[in-house]
Design a protein around this motif. Structure first.
Motif, PDB file in Angstrom:
ATOM      1  N   LEU A 194      -4.742   8.473   1.057  1.00  0.00           N
ATOM      2  CA  LEU A 194      -3.714   7.654   0.649  1.00  0.00           C
ATOM      3  C   LEU A 194      -3.546   8.139  -0.855  1.00  0.00           C
ATOM      4  O   LEU A 194      -2.196   7.821  -1.087  1.00  0.00           O
ATOM      5  CB  LEU A 194      -4.507   6.301   0.227  1.00  0.00           C
ATOM      6  N   LEU A 252      -7.083  -1.007  -3.155  1.00  0.00           N
ATOM      7  CA  LEU A 252      -7.449  -0.644  -1.981  1.00  0.00           C
ATOM      8  C   LEU A 252      -8.322  -1.860  -1.215  1.00  0.00           C
ATOM      9  O   LEU A 252      -8.390  -1.978  -0.149  1.00  0.00           O
ATOM     10  CB  LEU A 252      -8.240   0.699  -1.798  1.00  0.00           C
ATOM     11  N   THR A 300      -9.319   7.763   0.515  1.00  0.00           N
ATOM     12  CA  THR A 300      -8.728   7.988  -0.616  1.00  0.00           C
ATOM     13  C   THR A 300      -8.047   9.418  -0.635  1.00  0.00           C
ATOM     14  O   THR A 300      -6.901   9.565  -1.434  1.00  0.00           O
ATOM     15  CB  THR A 300      -9.956   7.935  -1.906  1.00  0.00           C
ATOM     16  N   ALA A 319       0.858  -1.103  -0.133  1.00  0.00           N
ATOM     17  CA  ALA A 319      -0.002  -0.183   0.116  1.00  0.00           C
ATOM     18  C   ALA A 319       0.749   1.165   0.081  1.00  0.00           C
ATOM     19  O   ALA A 319       0.561   2.315  -0.813  1.00  0.00           O
ATOM     20  CB  ALA A 319      -0.846  -0.071   1.070  1.00  0.00           C
TER      21      ALA A 319
END
Length: 512
Positions: free
Chosen positions: A339, A275, A336, A24
């Motif tokens: 990230l 995700l 969102t 990630a």
């Protein structure tokens, strides 16, 4: 060193969590460096790679784990070692063919996807197919022996090498997008090679206990390995095949009315799907650990106990996946924007909508993954293959229809994915859980954990106004507190696999 189901699931899940955290953190700066279009090209290459991996490698760990587990439960260590030797000979050849095929198909695939500059990216990733085939044989062998440390350790090693080299190459060639993508994908190949070396070293260490390749079992044939691995491969390969078709369908159909079709595909496959798949990856530990546990029961004719273990594995999967889905459903914009800070404006809104639309697939796909593993352990992988075939057929038809409408656009792919995984889950559940009381228990677990997840997310809403990470911590703590207060798992359940593990060994006259 053997571990029971719950311990094995925790080991692989922790390894998966660590690997996915690395992944990630890798995807976030990578998306920021390459941008929507660069990630679109990056994701275009992956479907063919995943499809070839499925053909040459994906069914191997599950299939071999079942064969090795059955042999080990009978004390037939010679067959267990012969399985490793035979599988390495067979599947390394298959993997080599897969690498060659990807290398040769690079120009044709790039032309079909409308991005001729992706040829170098395809070829940089091609050798990885061979290395993953070897890696899968070694992982399957260790998992069949109920030793899950090598799999977890190699996953972390794999991700660490990919992250380090990938970000280095992405930054080094930042001004040349196609070159940056090619070298970033080459880092995947290097990471698979590094993980292969690690597992080969660990397997070589087994020679101090017993000779790995000196013993042979005359009745072990390649067709025996293929009989077990091919149905698993078909079931697992249908999703990469559908993803490969996604890379063509989405870009071409959405491209009829949108000029940024490649970027939209990048947001869907490279950001939103990645995700939402994080909880699925965490639940992979349950799927990997349940195969030898169910297979051991099946080989001894303990069918009711095999179903009980399946039910327990499904309960663990729901316990982990439902709160994750609820959090993504409640706070997609916060997640969102935190990230993927470089994705703003209209693209940022589209990404948040995609995450919200796909949130439920985290539950469906996690459960499909677990139930398919249980069916493999019970010697019925063809059922999982049939279920996934029907599901993917539904997805492609739904996707073709929904993507025609500009007002739905790329969200049509998300809606089709939800339907796909629901169809697969319904079919797998029908064949995995046969007793009526167990089916009622599944519904009870679903509603109980859903209510707990909703309560945790609702209570964390105030914290979300401050920061999404604060909301995540609050929701996790509340959910765990509710799990303790409502006794989500009894003491008997937590000791279930250990108690039965010892009992089985005593019945078989083996030392536990």
């Amino acid at each position: 060193m053997k571990q029971n189901f719950l311990k094995g699931a925790i080991i692989i899940s922790v390894g998966g969590i660590a690997a996915k955290i690395l992944g990630a953190f890798y995807r976030i700066p990578l998306t920021n460096i390459l941008g929507g279009e660069g990630m679109g090209v990056y994701q275009m290459v992956y479907p063919l790679y995943c499809l070839l991996l499925t053909v040459s490698a994906t069914g191997i760990p599950s299939g071999l784990a079942r064969i090795v587990s059955s042999a080990e439960s009978r004390g037939d260590h010679a067959k267990s070692r012969a399985v490793l030797f035979k599988s390495l000979l067979l599947f390394s050849g298959v993997g080599l063919c897969g690498s060659a095929l990807m290398f040769l198909l690079a120009p044709a695939m790039s032309a079909a996807q409308g991005e001729i500059g992706a040829v170098a990216a395809y070829r940089a990733l091609a050798p990885g197919v061979f290395f993953v085939s070897v890696l899968s044989c070694l992982r399957g062998w260790f998992q069949g022996k109920s030793n899950f440390f090598p799999t977890a350790f190699s996953e972390i090693c794999e991700q660490a090498v990919k992250v380090a080299l990938g970000l280095f190459f992405a930054r080094a060639f930042r001004g040349e997008p196609f070159k940056a993508v090619a070298w970033t994908l080459a880092s995947v190949t290097f990471s698979e090679f590094a993980a292969c070396l690690l597992l080969a070293f660990l397997a070589w260490g087994e020679r101090t206990k017993r000779p790995l390749f000196r013993e042979r079992v005359q009745d072990l044939r390649a067709k025996q390995l293929l009989r077990v691995t091919i149905p698993v491969t078909v079931a697992a390969g249908l999703l990469p095949l559908s993803n490969l078709l996604d890379s063509i369908l989405i870009v071409r159909l959405v491209g009829r009315y949108a000029s940024n079709a490649t970027a939209l595909y990048g947001l869907y496959a490279g950001a939103a799907a990645t995700l939402v798949n994080l909880p699925v990856s965490v639940c992979y530990g349950i799927a990997a650990a349940i195969i030898p546990a169910v297979s051991a029961c099946q080989s001894k004719g303990l069918l009711r106990e095999a179903e009980e273990r399946t039910l327990f594995a499904l309960k663990c999967t729901l316990f982990l996946s439902l709160p994750a889905a609820a959090f993504l459903l409640a706070f997609p914009s916060g997640v969102t924007s935190f990230l993927f800070s470089s994705v703003t404006g209209a693209e940022g809104e589209t990404l948040a909508s995609l995450v919200r639309a796909l949130a439920l697939t985290a539950v469906f796909l996690s459960c499909v993954q677990t139930l398919a593993a249980c069916l493999t352990g019970r010697g019925k992988p063809k059922i999982a293959a049939f279920a996934m075939t029907a599901a993917v057929a539904f997805k492609l038809v739904a996707e073709f229809v929904l993507l025609q409408f500009p007002q739905i656009s790329v969200l049509g792919a998300a809606y089709a994915a939800i339907g796909c995984y629901f169809v697969a889950l319904a079919a797998d559940l029908l064949y995995s859980i046969r007793e009526r009381k167990n089916r009622i228990a599944v519904l009870a677990y679903f509603f109980k954990f859903s209510a707990m997840s909703a309560a945790a997310v609702f209570c964390a809403a105030a914290a979300a106004r401050v920061h999404v990470l604060l909301a995540l911590c609050a929701a996790a703590l509340i959910y765990l507190a509710l799990a303790v207060l409502l006794r989500a798992f009894s003491a008997q359940e937590l000791q279930f696999t250990r108690r039965n593990h010892h009992a089985h060994h005593r019945r078989a006259g083996m030392q536990s």
